[in-house]
Design a protein around this motif. Sequence first.
Motif, PDB file in Angstrom:
ATOM      1  N   GLY A   1      -4.661  -4.133  -8.117  1.00  0.00           N
ATOM      2  CA  GLY A   1      -3.473  -4.766  -7.567  1.00  0.00           C
ATOM      3  C   GLY A   1      -2.940  -5.896  -8.425  1.00  0.00           C
ATOM      4  N   ARG A   2      -2.065  -6.711  -7.813  1.00  0.00           N
ATOM      5  CA  ARG A   2      -1.442  -7.847  -8.498  1.00  0.00           C
ATOM      6  C   ARG A   2      -1.619  -9.091  -7.629  1.00  0.00           C
ATOM      7  NH1 ARG A   2       3.629  -6.127  -8.614  1.00  0.00           N
ATOM      8  NH2 ARG A   2       4.289  -7.328  -6.789  1.00  0.00           N
ATOM      9  N   ILE A   3      -2.021 -10.213  -8.268  1.00  0.00           N
ATOM     10  CA  ILE A   3      -2.204 -11.461  -7.532  1.00  0.00           C
ATOM     11  C   ILE A   3      -0.828 -12.022  -7.160  1.00  0.00           C
ATOM     12  CG2 ILE A   3      -3.152 -13.804  -7.601  1.00  0.00           C
ATOM     13  CD1 ILE A   3      -5.305 -11.721  -7.709  1.00  0.00           C
ATOM     14  N   GLU A   4      -0.552 -12.049  -5.853  1.00  0.00           N
ATOM     15  CA  GLU A   4       0.727 -12.584  -5.387  1.00  0.00           C
ATOM     16  C   GLU A   4       0.642 -14.084  -5.095  1.00  0.00           C
ATOM     17  OE1 GLU A   4       3.793 -10.950  -4.998  1.00  0.00           O
ATOM     18  OE2 GLU A   4       2.680  -9.537  -6.260  1.00  0.00           O
ATOM     19  N   ASN A   5      -0.448 -14.516  -4.488  1.00  0.00           N
ATOM     20  CA  ASN A   5      -0.626 -15.924  -4.147  1.00  0.00           C
ATOM     21  C   ASN A   5      -2.094 -16.321  -4.296  1.00  0.00           C
ATOM     22  OD1 ASN A   5       1.600 -14.873  -1.891  1.00  0.00           O
ATOM     23  ND2 ASN A   5       2.171 -16.793  -2.920  1.00  0.00           N
ATOM     24  N   ILE A   6      -2.313 -17.579  -4.732  1.00  0.00           N
ATOM     25  CA  ILE A   6      -3.646 -18.172  -4.736  1.00  0.00           C
ATOM     26  C   ILE A   6      -3.582 -19.423  -3.873  1.00  0.00           C
ATOM     27  CG2 ILE A   6      -5.442 -19.268  -6.131  1.00  0.00           C
ATOM     28  CD1 ILE A   6      -4.645 -17.557  -8.454  1.00  0.00           C
ATOM     29  N   GLU A  24     -15.056 -22.173 -10.356  1.00  0.00           N
ATOM     30  CA  GLU A  24     -14.193 -21.637 -11.415  1.00  0.00           C
ATOM     31  C   GLU A  24     -13.128 -20.738 -10.801  1.00  0.00           C
ATOM     32  OE1 GLU A  24     -14.500 -19.228 -15.692  1.00  0.00           O
ATOM     33  OE2 GLU A  24     -16.309 -19.609 -14.493  1.00  0.00           O
ATOM     34  N   ILE A  25     -11.879 -20.925 -11.221  1.00  0.00           N
ATOM     35  CA  ILE A  25     -10.770 -20.042 -10.836  1.00  0.00           C
ATOM     36  C   ILE A  25     -10.483 -19.153 -12.035  1.00  0.00           C
ATOM     37  CG2 ILE A  25      -8.367 -19.919 -10.100  1.00  0.00           C
ATOM     38  CD1 ILE A  25      -8.696 -22.723  -8.906  1.00  0.00           C
ATOM     39  N   MET A  26     -10.622 -17.846 -11.867  1.00  0.00           N
ATOM     40  CA  MET A  26     -10.621 -16.932 -13.010  1.00  0.00           C
ATOM     41  C   MET A  26      -9.346 -16.110 -13.133  1.00  0.00           C
ATOM     42  SD  MET A  26     -14.599 -15.772 -12.430  1.00  0.00           S
ATOM     43  CE  MET A  26     -14.902 -15.203 -14.083  1.00  0.00           C
ATOM     44  N   VAL A  27      -8.399 -16.299 -12.228  1.00  0.00           N
ATOM     45  CA  VAL A  27      -7.124 -15.565 -12.281  1.00  0.00           C
ATOM     46  C   VAL A  27      -5.970 -16.517 -12.001  1.00  0.00           C
ATOM     47  CG1 VAL A  27      -8.073 -13.304 -11.672  1.00  0.00           C
ATOM     48  CG2 VAL A  27      -7.373 -14.896  -9.858  1.00  0.00           C
ATOM     49  N   GLY A  45       0.298 -13.599 -10.434  1.00  0.00           N
ATOM     50  CA  GLY A  45       1.007 -12.653 -11.297  1.00  0.00           C
ATOM     51  C   GLY A  45       0.086 -11.788 -12.136  1.00  0.00           C
ATOM     52  N   ASP A  46      -1.202 -12.115 -12.192  1.00  0.00           N
ATOM     53  CA  ASP A  46      -2.153 -11.317 -12.965  1.00  0.00           C
ATOM     54  C   ASP A  46      -2.384  -9.961 -12.298  1.00  0.00           C
ATOM     55  OD1 ASP A  46      -2.404 -13.339 -14.748  1.00  0.00           O
ATOM     56  OD2 ASP A  46      -4.422 -13.965 -14.125  1.00  0.00           O
ATOM     57  N   TYR A  47      -2.487  -8.906 -13.100  1.00  0.00           N
ATOM     58  CA  TYR A  47      -2.882  -7.589 -12.612  1.00  0.00           C
ATOM     59  C   TYR A  47      -4.392  -7.462 -12.728  1.00  0.00           C
ATOM     60  CZ  TYR A  47       1.943  -5.980 -12.278  1.00  0.00           C
ATOM     61  OH  TYR A  47       3.267  -5.817 -11.908  1.00  0.00           O
ATOM     62  N   ILE A  48      -5.010  -6.980 -11.689  1.00  0.00           N
ATOM     63  CA  ILE A  48      -6.465  -6.906 -11.659  1.00  0.00           C
ATOM     64  C   ILE A  48      -6.914  -5.480 -11.369  1.00  0.00           C
ATOM     65  CG2 ILE A  48      -6.798  -9.296 -10.950  1.00  0.00           C
ATOM     66  CD1 ILE A  48      -7.110  -8.263  -8.073  1.00  0.00           C
ATOM     67  N   LYS A  49      -8.185  -5.208 -11.764  1.00  0.00           N
ATOM     68  CA  LYS A  49      -8.803  -3.921 -11.496  1.00  0.00           C
ATOM     69  C   LYS A  49      -9.903  -4.101 -10.456  1.00  0.00           C
ATOM     70  CE  LYS A  49      -6.661  -1.267 -14.532  1.00  0.00           C
ATOM     71  NZ  LYS A  49      -5.887  -0.067 -14.134  1.00  0.00           N
ATOM     72  N   SER A  85     -12.809  -6.835 -10.612  1.00  0.00           N
ATOM     73  CA  SER A  85     -12.439  -8.009 -11.402  1.00  0.00           C
ATOM     74  C   SER A  85     -12.829  -9.289 -10.672  1.00  0.00           C
ATOM     75  CB  SER A  85     -10.932  -8.020 -11.670  1.00  0.00           C
ATOM     76  OG  SER A  85     -10.552  -6.912 -12.447  1.00  0.00           O
ATOM     77  N   PRO A  86     -13.466 -10.244 -11.368  1.00  0.00           N
ATOM     78  CA  PRO A  86     -13.828 -11.516 -10.712  1.00  0.00           C
ATOM     79  C   PRO A  86     -12.576 -12.355 -10.471  1.00  0.00           C
ATOM     80  CG  PRO A  86     -14.397 -11.592 -13.042  1.00  0.00           C
ATOM     81  CD  PRO A  86     -13.933 -10.197 -12.770  1.00  0.00           C
ATOM     82  N   LEU A  87     -12.484 -12.920  -9.290  1.00  0.00           N
ATOM     83  CA  LEU A  87     -11.343 -13.763  -8.943  1.00  0.00           C
ATOM     84  C   LEU A  87     -11.729 -15.244  -8.962  1.00  0.00           C
ATOM     85  CD1 LEU A  87     -10.044 -11.714  -5.866  1.00  0.00           C
ATOM     86  CD2 LEU A  87      -9.403 -11.457  -8.276  1.00  0.00           C
TER      87      LEU A  87
END
Length: 577
Positions: free
Chosen positions: A135-140, A226-229, A232-236, A239-241
């Motif tokens: 997917g894609r990170i929309e909000n953190i 740690e914040i790893m994304v 807007g990043d695309y993840i598989k 994937s660690p977030l």
Amino acid sequence: MKKENIIYIGIAVVVGLLVGYLIFGGSAETTNETEHDHSTEIASGDMWTCSMHPQIMQPEPGSCPICGMDLIPAESSGEGLMANQIKMTENAMVLAGVETIMVGSGTAGEDHVKVSGKVTVNQESDAVQSAYFDGRIENIYINFEGETVRKGQKLAAIYAPALVSAQQELLTAAKLKETQPQLYKAVRNKLKLWKLSETQINEIESSGQVVENFPVYSNVSGVISEIMVEEGDYIKTGSPLLKVANLNSVWAIFDAYENQLSLFKEGQTLNVTTKSYPNETFPAKVSFIAPTLNKNTRTLEVRAGLDNQKGLLKPGMFVQAEVEVSNNQNESLTIPESAVLWTGKRSLVYVQPNPDNAIFEMREVELGNLRNGSYVINSGLKPGDLVVAKGTFTVDAAAQLQGKKSMMNQDGATTSMNHDGHSGMGSTMEMKFSKEAQSKFNNLLNIYLDLKDALVASDQEQTQVLAKQGTEIASEISGLPMDDMGKSHISELAEQLSEIASKDILQAQRQDFVSLSQNMIQIGQQINELDIKLYVQHCPMANNDKGANWLSLEEEIRNPYYGDAMLTCGSVVGTID
């Protein structure tokens, strides 16, 4: 007339012989005296040496073949001394603050050994929040690292096309669950595999609405390490977030030397202290001892678990642990930590064989454990020996300047034989600076100390910047009134700083810092008006196991040659007031 002529001729001959004797005879005597004086001067040992490289000994003035500096006269030291002996005047001993202590036997019973370490996150309770679908990170919803989160708290929102399709399948299958229950059950199980809870699946089904931006919830409570994304990043899938650390328990990682390995065992309790809370002691239990030795630091990792329910201990904090040691009722020889000079694989001390004679002898010793600020001596000394406990570095520096065996010069310089068959050539170094030059040197010293801190932090760019500033100040100092010896050393400082400024590789900068520090120590010992007290510190493993020194404002060791790799490796070997 003939008789008178004979008389006159005879008088003339006598006068001539007398004058000739006075002229040529006196000259011959003078020549003989001059030759005798010259031969005496040569025989007395008129040798020349380099203040930076005292192993250089030449019979005539010139330049040092190593560094190119002008050679200085070498003065003869005590006659009949061996290569590992150095003689100092009483005045020099007083000025250097040289103090000796008699080697005695330590008592048996309970004792303590101190080891240094650092607080780290307990990896057993450290959780990584991963993505269960593409997917894609929309909000953190996490603002910064170090933020506290609780289990079930919303961390992020992800847009996942596959999850949207799966929700649509659920809504369709829900309408057919009476006729096709197996299809309905399979769709629900598919969503469960993506870590959707029964509550979330029921909400989707009851609302009849597809959730496009799906929330991600924390699986554990703790602190975001740690914040790893980013948004807007695309993840598989997988994937660690985020990393979430539970700091209710932490680890203390200690570096134990080879000779301390027998002191530790799993399950052992250690008493841990930290400068942040000087009046508190934290019990820790050893949970792991590394099976292999670190080849670079020659230390072994010892891990101990600490209860941190109050949150006092922070990852990265420096700590010390006391290990109780039993001497098994056996006596042992001990000497103060300040008496030992480390030179790679060797440990050296200076012994005063005769208390009535200011002659010091370098001796190699084998050390045991460090206990309460004193080393146990396994071999090399015997009860009753007088060992230099304070001013050890100064004594060794005098040995270096006299071309004797020292911690930096294992073999000693080549000595020459005097006319009476005794050896022992030495050299003295003295620099004279104007008050203006001394004041300016204090500015350069501050730059040097900041540069040292930059190397401790492994900051290559800051090291370059400070070295460039130091080069400019050293160049200014070289134009101020001082003697030739001072000019040579200040010019050498400018070149050494320039070398560091020209290099962008940290290891190369640290290598040049060896000679820079040695030069700063030599000059610092000659400055009468220092603004601060300096600690001369020594790392035995730096400079390819040859050992290297540096200056510091703090007595606590912070190693510029290794940084975090061996931050506390070293010891204080002297002071400059």
